[in-house]
Design a protein around this motif. Structure first.
Motif, PDB file in Angstrom:
ATOM      1  N   PHE A 268       0.834  -1.201   0.000  1.00  0.00           N
ATOM      2  CA  PHE A 268       0.000   0.000   0.000  1.00  0.00           C
ATOM      3  C   PHE A 268       0.871   1.255   0.000  1.00  0.00           C
ATOM      4  N   LYS A 269       1.952   1.231   0.759  1.00  0.00           N
ATOM      5  CA  LYS A 269       2.840   2.401   0.819  1.00  0.00           C
ATOM      6  C   LYS A 269       3.464   2.701  -0.540  1.00  0.00           C
ATOM      7  N   VAL A 270       3.899   1.642  -1.241  1.00  0.00           N
ATOM      8  CA  VAL A 270       4.547   1.823  -2.541  1.00  0.00           C
ATOM      9  C   VAL A 270       3.573   2.421  -3.549  1.00  0.00           C
ATOM     10  N   LEU A 271       2.290   2.031  -3.467  1.00  0.00           N
ATOM     11  CA  LEU A 271       1.296   2.555  -4.391  1.00  0.00           C
ATOM     12  C   LEU A 271       1.257   4.076  -4.388  1.00  0.00           C
ATOM     13  N   PHE A 272       1.483   4.682  -3.230  1.00  0.00           N
ATOM     14  CA  PHE A 272       1.323   6.132  -3.087  1.00  0.00           C
ATOM     15  C   PHE A 272       2.647   6.865  -2.884  1.00  0.00           C
ATOM     16  N   ASP A 273       3.746   6.149  -2.950  1.00  0.00           N
ATOM     17  CA  ASP A 273       5.059   6.777  -2.762  1.00  0.00           C
ATOM     18  C   ASP A 273       5.551   7.307  -4.109  1.00  0.00           C
ATOM     19  N   LYS A 274       5.580   8.621  -4.260  1.00  0.00           N
ATOM     20  CA  LYS A 274       5.958   9.231  -5.526  1.00  0.00           C
ATOM     21  C   LYS A 274       7.451   9.140  -5.811  1.00  0.00           C
ATOM     22  N   ARG A 275       8.230   8.743  -4.822  1.00  0.00           N
ATOM     23  CA  ARG A 275       9.663   8.581  -5.044  1.00  0.00           C
ATOM     24  C   ARG A 275       9.956   7.320  -5.852  1.00  0.00           C
ATOM     25  N   ILE A 276       9.005   6.402  -5.885  1.00  0.00           N
ATOM     26  CA  ILE A 276       9.160   5.137  -6.607  1.00  0.00           C
ATOM     27  C   ILE A 276       8.325   5.223  -7.882  1.00  0.00           C
ATOM     28  N   PHE A 277       8.985   5.243  -9.023  1.00  0.00           N
ATOM     29  CA  PHE A 277       8.275   5.456 -10.279  1.00  0.00           C
ATOM     30  C   PHE A 277       9.072   4.871 -11.440  1.00  0.00           C
ATOM     31  N   ARG A 278       8.371   4.639 -12.547  1.00  0.00           N
ATOM     32  CA  ARG A 278       8.995   4.363 -13.828  1.00  0.00           C
ATOM     33  C   ARG A 278       8.801   5.589 -14.707  1.00  0.00           C
ATOM     34  N   GLN A 279       9.496   5.648 -15.841  1.00  0.00           N
ATOM     35  CA  GLN A 279       9.539   6.877 -16.616  1.00  0.00           C
ATOM     36  C   GLN A 279       8.174   7.268 -17.195  1.00  0.00           C
ATOM     37  N   GLY A 280       7.342   6.301 -17.531  1.00  0.00           N
ATOM     38  CA  GLY A 280       6.011   6.592 -18.072  1.00  0.00           C
ATOM     39  C   GLY A 280       4.930   6.433 -17.015  1.00  0.00           C
ATOM     40  N   LYS A 281       3.890   7.267 -17.083  1.00  0.00           N
ATOM     41  CA  LYS A 281       2.810   7.208 -16.090  1.00  0.00           C
ATOM     42  C   LYS A 281       2.090   5.865 -16.120  1.00  0.00           C
ATOM     43  N   MET A 282       1.712   5.417 -17.331  1.00  0.00           N
ATOM     44  CA  MET A 282       1.016   4.139 -17.435  1.00  0.00           C
ATOM     45  C   MET A 282       1.927   2.988 -17.029  1.00  0.00           C
ATOM     46  N   ASP A 283       3.193   3.118 -17.351  1.00  0.00           N
ATOM     47  CA  ASP A 283       4.174   2.100 -16.966  1.00  0.00           C
ATOM     48  C   ASP A 283       4.279   2.009 -15.445  1.00  0.00           C
ATOM     49  N   THR A 284       4.267   3.150 -14.780  1.00  0.00           N
ATOM     50  CA  THR A 284       4.313   3.178 -13.318  1.00  0.00           C
ATOM     51  C   THR A 284       3.088   2.500 -12.732  1.00  0.00           C
ATOM     52  N   ILE A 285       1.907   2.812 -13.284  1.00  0.00           N
ATOM     53  CA  ILE A 285       0.661   2.208 -12.797  1.00  0.00           C
ATOM     54  C   ILE A 285       0.690   0.696 -12.983  1.00  0.00           C
ATOM     55  N   LEU A 286       1.120   0.252 -14.167  1.00  0.00           N
ATOM     56  CA  LEU A 286       1.186  -1.185 -14.446  1.00  0.00           C
ATOM     57  C   LEU A 286       2.148  -1.879 -13.496  1.00  0.00           C
ATOM     58  N   PHE A 287       3.350  -1.295 -13.326  1.00  0.00           N
ATOM     59  CA  PHE A 287       4.357  -1.922 -12.475  1.00  0.00           C
ATOM     60  C   PHE A 287       3.887  -1.994 -11.031  1.00  0.00           C
ATOM     61  N   LYS A 288       3.350  -0.879 -10.522  1.00  0.00           N
ATOM     62  CA  LYS A 288       2.916  -0.856  -9.130  1.00  0.00           C
ATOM     63  C   LYS A 288       1.729  -1.791  -8.910  1.00  0.00           C
ATOM     64  N   GLY A 289       0.868  -1.904  -9.932  1.00  0.00           N
ATOM     65  CA  GLY A 289      -0.249  -2.826  -9.819  1.00  0.00           C
ATOM     66  C   GLY A 289       0.211  -4.278  -9.707  1.00  0.00           C
ATOM     67  N   MET A 290       1.185  -4.643 -10.539  1.00  0.00           N
ATOM     68  CA  MET A 290       1.716  -6.012 -10.494  1.00  0.00           C
ATOM     69  C   MET A 290       2.469  -6.233  -9.179  1.00  0.00           C
ATOM     70  N   LEU A 291       3.176  -5.201  -8.718  1.00  0.00           N
ATOM     71  CA  LEU A 291       3.874  -5.326  -7.441  1.00  0.00           C
ATOM     72  C   LEU A 291       2.882  -5.496  -6.300  1.00  0.00           C
ATOM     73  N   PHE A 292       1.771  -4.737  -6.352  1.00  0.00           N
ATOM     74  CA  PHE A 292       0.731  -4.828  -5.321  1.00  0.00           C
ATOM     75  C   PHE A 292       0.149  -6.231  -5.252  1.00  0.00           C
TER      76      PHE A 292
END
Length: 296
Positions: A268-292
């Protein structure tokens, strides 16, 4: 002196063009070391031909261990006189000023430094391909480097300070060799990303890594990559955590990500931590979703 490290495997189709482009560099002091990873075609004959003709080229043959471990073996053969070390693919073409541009930037850095650049995508015949995805300069940050590598290995040049810092600390679980150097450089030194391209990055059916130039192709490649390296992201972070003493904020970030394997709270923390990201917005959402969902 700059030493260029190249790993080859069944590269007879393009390797002459690449070697010629290395020999035509404007930088005056270059040595080339090639490791062949068990080729079954005429690659070794070509390497023998070039090494006899040019005293700046040497090569040796090894067992087939794959591109990552082949490069780690090459790093064990770095010339003690080398001030800078570059990594090189067998099938690209370097523009004449590539090495000179990298060294010029790295000389501005005190301490650990890594240079990488944009790469001009081309087809197999070196005709340029428009890159519709990577138009903005990448954001370089530790929270991104842990989950995404923006350093294309065939553009990477490191200084001696970074090499000495990493030497002997070759990981068992890294995803690819250039990513390991990139993470370390972000954590402990300076990374220069050059928006100008000095390489024709040939895309063809046998690319080990390669890039895509449209969102659908990128999405397919990323999904394949996420499935292929499932669990390895965490293993790479664990090895980094165990190998180096990280600064407090970086230590916090890496512990947070590693903890997602066992802790819903961390997910849950990673989902909302803006310090953890990928270069593209959709890529970040996809990665964090799979991580979740515990898939990474």
């Amino acid at each position: 002196m700059v030493q260029i490290l190249m790993s080859t495997y069944n590269g007879e189709q393009y390797i002459r063009e690449q070697l010629d482009s290395l020999l035509q560099q404007t930088y005056p002091d270059i040595r080339i070391c090639v490791r062949d990873d068990g080729s079954a075609d005429d690659t070794i004959k070509i390497l023998e031909e070039y090494s006899l003709k040019y005293d700046t080229i040497e090569y040796y043959c090894g067992e087939n261990v794959g591109v990552q471990h082949s490069f780690y073996d090459l790093f064990k053969h770095v010339d003690p006189r080398a001030d800078f070390i570059a990594t090189c693919d067998q099938d690209d073409v370097w523009h004449p000023e590539k090495v000179e541009a990298a060294v010029s930037e790295l000389k501005k850095i005190e301490g650990i430094g890594l240079y990488c650049s944009r790469a001009q995508l081309t087809d197999a015949e070196l005709n340029p391909i428009s890159d519709n995805l990577r138009k903005k300069p990448p954001r370089i940050a530790f929270g991104n480097a842990l989950i995404e590598n923006i350093c294309t290995g065939c553009t990477m040049v490191i200084n001696r300070e970074l090499y000495d810092f990493v030497e002997g600390k070759w990981p068992e679980k890294s995803l690819i060799h250039d990513w390991w150097f990139y993470i370390v450089a972000v954590a402990f030194g300076t990374v220069i990303y050059d928006e100008k391209s000095y390489i024709s990055y040939r895309q063809h059916g046998n690319n080990v890594i390669g890039l895509d130039n449209n969102r659908f192709g990128l999405l397919k490649r990323q999904l394949r990559s996420f499935r292929k390296f499932m669990g390895t992201y965490t293993l790479q972070m664990q090895e980094l955590n165990e190998t180096f003493v990280l600064q407090s904020e970086n230590k916090q970030l890496i512990d947070l990500l590693i903890g997602t394997r066992t802790s819903w709270k961390n997910r849950f923390k990673v989902l909302f931590d803006k310090r953890i990201f990928r270069q593209g917005k959709m890529d970040t959402i996809l990665f964090k979703g799979m991580l979740f969902l515990g898939m990474l």
